[in-house]
Design a protein around this motif. Structure first.
Motif, PDB file in Angstrom:
ATOM      1  N   ALA B  46      18.967  45.533 -17.175  1.00 37.40           N
ATOM      2  CA  ALA B  46      20.275  45.642 -16.525  1.00 37.40           C
ATOM      3  C   ALA B  46      20.134  45.503 -15.022  1.00 37.40           C
ATOM      4  O   ALA B  46      20.934  44.833 -14.367  1.00 37.40           O
ATOM      5  N   TYR B  47      19.076  46.103 -14.472  1.00 34.91           N
ATOM      6  CA  TYR B  47      18.893  46.040 -13.019  1.00 34.91           C
ATOM      7  C   TYR B  47      18.633  44.608 -12.568  1.00 34.91           C
ATOM      8  O   TYR B  47      19.169  44.159 -11.554  1.00 34.91           O
ATOM      9  N   ALA B  48      17.810  43.875 -13.332  1.00 33.70           N
ATOM     10  CA  ALA B  48      17.525  42.491 -12.978  1.00 33.70           C
ATOM     11  C   ALA B  48      18.823  41.689 -12.938  1.00 33.70           C
ATOM     12  O   ALA B  48      19.079  40.935 -11.996  1.00 33.70           O
ATOM     13  N   LEU B  49      19.653  41.890 -13.943  1.00 36.86           N
ATOM     14  CA  LEU B  49      20.946  41.197 -13.963  1.00 36.86           C
ATOM     15  C   LEU B  49      21.794  41.585 -12.751  1.00 36.86           C
ATOM     16  O   LEU B  49      22.391  40.737 -12.089  1.00 36.86           O
ATOM     17  N   ALA B  50      21.804  42.898 -12.466  1.00 40.02           N
ATOM     18  CA  ALA B  50      22.636  43.376 -11.357  1.00 40.02           C
ATOM     19  C   ALA B  50      22.145  42.802 -10.027  1.00 40.02           C
ATOM     20  O   ALA B  50      22.939  42.469  -9.146  1.00 40.02           O
ATOM     21  N   LEU B  51      20.814  42.681  -9.895  1.00 36.42           N
ATOM     22  CA  LEU B  51      20.232  42.152  -8.659  1.00 36.42           C
ATOM     23  C   LEU B  51      20.656  40.695  -8.469  1.00 36.42           C
ATOM     24  O   LEU B  51      21.110  40.304  -7.383  1.00 36.42           O
ATOM     25  N   ILE B  52      20.505  39.911  -9.533  1.00 39.49           N
ATOM     26  CA  ILE B  52      20.899  38.501  -9.442  1.00 39.49           C
ATOM     27  C   ILE B  52      22.383  38.408  -9.114  1.00 39.49           C
ATOM     28  O   ILE B  52      22.795  37.671  -8.216  1.00 39.49           O
ATOM     29  N   PHE B  53      23.168  39.193  -9.838  1.00 38.47           N
ATOM     30  CA  PHE B  53      24.607  39.182  -9.613  1.00 38.47           C
ATOM     31  C   PHE B  53      24.940  39.484  -8.160  1.00 38.47           C
ATOM     32  O   PHE B  53      25.725  38.774  -7.524  1.00 38.47           O
ATOM     33  N   SER B  54      24.312  40.546  -7.619  1.00 45.85           N
ATOM     34  CA  SER B  54      24.682  40.963  -6.265  1.00 45.85           C
ATOM     35  C   SER B  54      24.245  39.927  -5.234  1.00 45.85           C
ATOM     36  O   SER B  54      24.928  39.721  -4.232  1.00 45.85           O
ATOM     37  N   LEU B  55      23.115  39.261  -5.486  1.00 50.86           N
ATOM     38  CA  LEU B  55      22.640  38.259  -4.521  1.00 50.86           C
ATOM     39  C   LEU B  55      23.467  36.976  -4.569  1.00 50.86           C
ATOM     40  O   LEU B  55      23.425  36.167  -3.649  1.00 50.86           O
TER      41      LEU B  55
END
Lengths: 252, 557
Positions: B46-55
């Motif tokens: 989930a964090y990896a997805l959130a990181l990509i999303f936020s960037l």
């Protein structure tokens, strides 16, 4: 008896990798009515010294005597003016000036009257209800000055009061400070001003104390005999400026 | 409206979702590493997805005022939606999507954790890019620095401090919701998700206190290790990228005994950097080595590019329209169903829940504000409190839910007190951390001025400390209430030893509809009323208070 006397004052701060000596073995005294400037390079502990005199922090060793009595805690006969002005952003000009009076427990009506007197004195008439953020830098420092004067201190302590201002504003405020100092109806006659601007010290002071850096030691105590009002183009003025400058430079 | 449509669409899938009994959960400390691994990998995904999303989302929103006007309020709404309420809906949706396989439940959990992490990270990136001093941008522009160099030297570094800080917060939130998901699946729902949360719940349910404590210890160990090995070194590293020239940044993140362990951290940071930097550099070199690409020289490419863009935009538009239309259709179908009599009780239930929220909020304020005031007076206390509060606050309160509920039920026999306590656990830390941050940012010269003028302790609180922490009090309150609403859903309804404990409230109504009656209309209506209350509170109260506070109590002088 001197009004204020520092007797072998030292200050060091302890941090993770040992102690940092900021001030070492400072002794001098200030007479009533004197305007003393403390100059030195940045980091020489001159602001720390001012805080020790005010009682905001204790000296590591040595003593500060005020009218012969050792200063222990805040000296309420001193008032401090800050480089950053240190005004409460959520209080109006008047409420800021009343801050020290409120702390002394003066009744609201008397407080307001006295605040108004000093707001007028620094030329802020009409700005009583303004907030600090609506004022220019010079006006903010006028509030800082009014706040300090309002408590009617015997000694005015000024920590780089004009260093955050532009040069023209600083010139005006210096003249006004001298007017206030020389006015007979003002209760404050003694001023200690800390600065790194040598010309400022020469222009204002009766005496200049020169500090060296790391640790801060007193390297010279110069009397300024230039007649007032002082002219920056005067030869004596420049000679003294050069002298202070070379004193600082050879120690740096 | 959009929320309602999405919801209705989710529930449409419910009919297709086959009932699925998950793997059997064995409560034994031996299986603990496996459960811990399951939970951790969900967090990481989930964090990896959130990181990509936020960037992607943050820089896009920062590109122009027009994007900002649409994208930032969208985040605002997304943030105010009580995520937990959507979990059952998400399960139905993803299980149907995965054709009834267990993968669907996994995806639903990851999706839910993602929604608890992504928004604040995206906002952080957006704010960081927006607040880059104009001078720095102009300096690079003046050198003629192009896209990639600008990204590498300015935009990405500028995001680092905020991104690291918000990542820490996101992990805290993520753990909270992960455990919540896993508990929900063991409890009333029909799906099972092996993980620490489900293990804890199962252990509590079976009354196995030894295993319960082992599970809590495992969770705590993971969190502390993450903090020491990953977050502390990362935050130290991130300090390099700050713009402010704050003089009084005393290190508050150090906890004697953990310092030795912390030595591992820089090594890992170095290792990560030694892998990343060559990659970044080689991309940069490769980009410089190739002659500047001029697309105008290849008309076919230009045309292909145009066609591709039209196709992409078109398909996104079509999908959106399709989604909206089917969502609205589903919404109408759901609303056309006969309305149950319970609907009339929704306003009363909302008030009951509000009262519980207010009680929990009052308790939170009662201890966090004095704490912050004391921290502002004593830097020593602040230094000691910060790391302890950080560790304690990062333990997901949801992990303690089974313990708290069972204890309180045994003592008082009812759920009311337990419910308030559970909401409290979802609220108090947001307040504490924001208040402590606010208290630590009171300028030293203002404190000196108050002392120098001889202000009494009480006068200092009134003139300096309290006004200075008002903005952080409001930021903290807004997030605390957000956390509170989520906790509310979990806290008013609890299944323990196949007995249901519940109180009268909006959260209980939602849970009852979700797990017992399965009435889609009731779920929809309760969730919508909750979203409505949250949005109204935010718009009418918190936002306005916040605007007034930041205007009046801003720290510029």
């Amino acid at each position: 008896m001197a009004l204020l006397e520092l007797n072998r004052v030292s200050k060091s701060f302890t941090h993770a990798k040992g102690a940092l000596r900021v001030l070492e073995d400072i002794s001098f005294s200030v007479e009533e009515g004197e305007l003393v400037a403390i100059v030195g390079p940045s980091g020489c502990g001159k602001s720390t010294m001012l805080r020790i005199i005010n009682g905001l922090m204790p000296a590591t060793s040595g003593q500060v005597l005020y009218r012969g009595r050792q200063v222990d805690g805040i000296n309420r006969e001193c008032a401090l003016v800050f480089q950053s002005f240190a005004l409460m952003p959520w209080l109006t000009v008047k409420a800021n000036v009343e801050l020290g009076l409120e702390a002394q427990g003066i009744a609201p009506a008397a407080r307001e009257k006295r605040a108004n007197v000093y707001i007028d004195k620094v030329g802020l008439d009409g700005f009583e209800e303004a907030y600090p953020r609506e004022l220019s830098g010079g006006m903010k420092q006028r509030v800082g000055l009014a706040r300090a004067l309002a408590v009617e201190p015997r000694v005015l302590l000024m920590d780089e009061p004009f260093s955050a201002l532009d040069a023209l504003t600083a010139i005006t405020l210096r003249e006004e400070l001298l007017d206030i100092w020389q006015a007979r109806d003002m209760p404050v006659h003694t001023i200690i001003i800390v600065t790194h601007i040598i010309e400022e010290a020469v222009e204002l002071a009766d005496r200049i104390l020169v500090l060296s850096t790391s640790p801060g030691r007193l390297v010279a105590d110069l009397k300024v005999d230039l007649p007032r009002p002082r002219d920056r183009r005067n030869e004596g003025f420049n000679a003294l400026t050069d002298k202070v400058f070379s004193l600082i430079e050879e120690r740096a | 409206m959009a929320v309602a449509a999405i919801l209705a669409l989710f529930f449409e899938y419910k009919r297709h979702a086959p009932v699925l009994r998950g793997p059997h959960l064995s409560v034994s400390a031996r299986n603990l590493p496996y459960y811990a691994f399951c939970s951790f990998y969900r967090m990481l995904a989930a964090y990896a997805l959130a990181l990509i999303f936020s960037l992607v989302y943050g820089p896009t929103a920062a590109r122009s005022r027009a994007y900002e006007r649409v994208m930032i309020p969208a985040i605002d709404i997304a943030q105010s939606v009580p995520v937990v309420g959507f979990f059952p809906a998400a399960i139905y949706f993803f299980v149907a999507l995965a054709h009834g396989s267990r993968l669907g439940v996994e995806l639903a959990a990851i999706f839910l954790i993602f929604t608890s992490q992504a928004w604040n990270m995206a906002l952080g990136v957006f704010e960081a890019i927006r607040t880059i001093p104009q001078d720095s941008i102009e300096a690079l522009d003046a050198f003629g620095a192009g896209g990639w160099l600008k990204l590498k030297r300015l935009l990405l570094p500028a995001c680092v401090p905020k991104l690291v800080y918000n990542s820490i917060l996101s992990w805290v939130a993520g753990w909270y919701y992960l455990i919540a998901c896993e508990i929900i699946t063991v409890g009333p729902a029909h799906y099972r998700l092996p993980g620490l949360g489900s293990y804890l719940m199962e252990a509590a349910d079976k009354g196995r206190s030894g295993e319960l404590i082992a599970g809590l210890a495992a969770l705590l160990a993971i969190i502390i290790l993450m903090d020491v090995i990953v977050w502390q070194p990362l935050s130290t590293w991130a300090e390099k990228f700050r713009y402010e020239f704050a003089a009084t940044s005393e290190p508050i993140r150090s906890l004697g005994m953990l310092e030795a362990l912390g030595a591992v951290g820089p090594g890992i940071t170095r290792a990560v950097r030694s892998v990343l930097i060559p990659i970044v550099n080689s991309i940069h070199r490769a980009q410089r080595a190739t002659p500047p690409f001029n697309p105008a020289a290849y008309p076919i490419l230009v045309r292909a590019g145009k066609a591709l863009r039209v196709a992409a935009v078109g398909s996104v538009l079509l999908l959106t329209v399709y989604g909206l239309v089917s969502g609205v259709a589903a919404l109408i179908r759901t609303l056309m169903q006969p309305w149950p009599a319970e609907v009339k009780r929704i306003p009363a239930a909302t008030i009951a829940s509000m009262l519980r929220m207010i009680a929990a909020y009052a308790i939170s304020l009662a201890w966090t504000v004095p704490c912050a005031i004391y921290a502002s007076e004593s830097p020593r206390f602040a230094r000691r409190l910060a790391p302890i509060a950080e560790i304690v606050g990062s333990v997901p309160a949801t992990a303690l839910f089974p313990l708290i509920v069972i204890f309180v039920i045994h003592v008082t026999g009812g759920m009311n007190l337990a419910s308030i306590l559970l909401i409290l656990t979802g609220m108090q830390w947001y307040l504490l951390f924001n208040l402590l941050a606010g208290a630590s940012q009171i300028p030293a010269d203002l404190k000196e001025a108050s002392r120098s003028f001889g202000l009494s302790r009480f006068a200092t609180w009134r003139k300096l400390t309290l006004p200075a922490i008002v903005p952080s009090l409001l930021t903290g309150s807004i997030t605390a209430w957000g956390g509170g609403w989520n906790a509310l859903i979990l806290s008013e309804y609890f299944v323990y030893r196949s007995k249901t404990y519940q109180v009268f409230g909006l959260g209980a109504m939602l849970d009852d509809a979700t797990y017992r009656s399965g009435n889609g209309l009731m779920i929809l209506l309760t969730l919508l009323s909750m979203v409505l209350v949250v949005v109204l509170l935010n718009r009418l109260m918190w936002r306005r208070l916040y605007d007034v506070a930041t205007e009046r109590y801003r720290m510029d002088y």
